[in-house]
Enzyme design. Structure first.
Site, PDB file in Angstrom:
ATOM      1  N   CYS A 192      27.499  39.604  30.387  1.00  0.00           N
ATOM      2  CA  CYS A 192      28.609  38.726  30.765  1.00  0.00           C
ATOM      3  C   CYS A 192      29.056  37.896  29.567  1.00  0.00           C
ATOM      4  CB  CYS A 192      28.167  37.766  31.860  1.00  0.00           C
ATOM      5  SG  CYS A 192      27.796  38.533  33.433  1.00  0.00           S
ATOM      6  N   GLU A 241      29.784  34.699  29.344  1.00  0.00           N
ATOM      7  CA  GLU A 241      29.128  33.391  29.177  1.00  0.00           C
ATOM      8  C   GLU A 241      27.834  33.533  28.392  1.00  0.00           C
ATOM      9  OE1 GLU A 241      30.226  34.904  31.824  1.00  0.00           O
ATOM     10  OE2 GLU A 241      30.272  33.596  33.564  1.00  0.00           O
ATOM     11  N   CYS A 280      23.992  34.098  34.737  1.00  0.00           N
ATOM     12  CA  CYS A 280      24.656  33.217  33.760  1.00  0.00           C
ATOM     13  C   CYS A 280      24.406  31.752  34.089  1.00  0.00           C
ATOM     14  CB  CYS A 280      26.157  33.499  33.715  1.00  0.00           C
ATOM     15  SG  CYS A 280      26.544  35.033  32.863  1.00  0.00           S
TER      16      CYS A 280
HETATM   17  N1  THU Z   1      31.245  39.057  34.340  1.00  0.00           N
HETATM   18  C1  THU Z   1      31.184  38.098  33.380  1.00  0.00           C
HETATM   19  O1  THU Z   1      31.412  38.362  32.184  1.00  0.00           O
HETATM   20  N2  THU Z   1      30.865  36.836  33.761  1.00  0.00           N
HETATM   21  C2  THU Z   1      30.562  36.498  35.049  1.00  0.00           C
HETATM   22  O2  THU Z   1      30.088  35.399  35.291  1.00  0.00           O
HETATM   23  C3  THU Z   1      30.829  37.431  36.147  1.00  0.00           C
HETATM   24  C4  THU Z   1      30.974  38.840  35.746  1.00  0.00           C
HETATM   25  C5  THU Z   1      31.579  40.420  33.925  1.00  0.00           C
HETATM   26  C6  THU Z   1      30.436  41.380  34.054  1.00  0.00           C
HETATM   27  C7  THU Z   1      31.174  42.690  34.179  1.00  0.00           C
HETATM   28  O3  THU Z   1      31.469  43.144  32.863  1.00  0.00           O
HETATM   29  C8  THU Z   1      32.470  42.328  34.870  1.00  0.00           C
HETATM   30  O4  THU Z   1      32.615  40.930  34.734  1.00  0.00           O
HETATM   31  C9  THU Z   1      32.515  42.689  36.335  1.00  0.00           C
HETATM   32  O5  THU Z   1      31.410  42.209  37.006  1.00  0.00           O
END
Ligand code: THU
Length: 160
Positions: free
Chosen positions: A73, A75, A115
């Site tokens: 993710c 974050e 996260c």
């Molecule tokens: N994702 C994030 O980057 N941050 C979050 O807090 C929620 C989800 C990303 C992970 C994945 O690449 C995409 O969003 C779909 O879940």
């Protein structure tokens, strides 16, 4: 005996016009980062910037992988980068914005549980809460003072 434990979460939902100049600039920079996400599988782009107390901005975007769980993710990319490049600098604001390639995201998106746990560790490490700004591609922004409002029963090092 049963003891009821209640935590109250709080945050404020604001318009861009209600942000401080520093917060507004950070939001705009975060939304400008969507192009750097690597999200060919979910088509859900997430960008995050950790603004450090020393003024440095540490950026991250979600990085996906054909082996899905190997991705990370936005974050966590930003916070791990901040922790490794600037181990002694505290994070003041963590701004997170999301963009769905298939439909307009107008509501703030909350970080996933993993996260939130990583944000919790950053706060513990610096002994200071982080202002968390959550946004969609456009629309209102949710402002939260400290991860305790998003993850009240979090795991803290004192439990070890
Ligand atoms: N994702 C994030 O980057 N941050 C979050 O807090 C929620 C989800 C990303 C992970 C994945 O690449 C995409 O969003 C779909 O879940």
């Amino acid at each position: 005996m049963i003891e009821k434990i209640q935590y109250q979460s709080e945050g404020v939902l604001v318009d861009e016009a209600d942000l401080t100049p520093e917060q507004l600039q950070l939001l705009q920079e975060t939304r400008n980062l969507f192009a750097q996400a690597y999200a060919p599988y979910s088509r859900f782009r997430v960008a995050a910037i950790a603004l450090l107390h020393n003024g440095t901005r540490v950026k991250g975007t979600n990085q996906e992988n054909a082996a899905y769980p190997s991705g990370l993710c936005a974050e966590r990319v930003a916070l791990f980068q901040a922790g490794s490049l600037f181990p002694d600098a505290a994070v003041k604001i963590l701004c997170i914005a999301a963009k769905n390639e298939q439909k307009l995201t107008t509501k703030p998106v909350s970080p996933c549980g993993a996260c939130l746990q990583v944000i919790s560790e950053s706060e513990y490490r610096q002994q200071k809460p982080i202002t968390i700004m959550l946004a969609g591609e456009e629309g209102k922004i949710l402002l939260i003072e400290g991860v305790k409002n998003l993850l009240p029963f979090r795991f803290l090092p004192d439990a070890l």
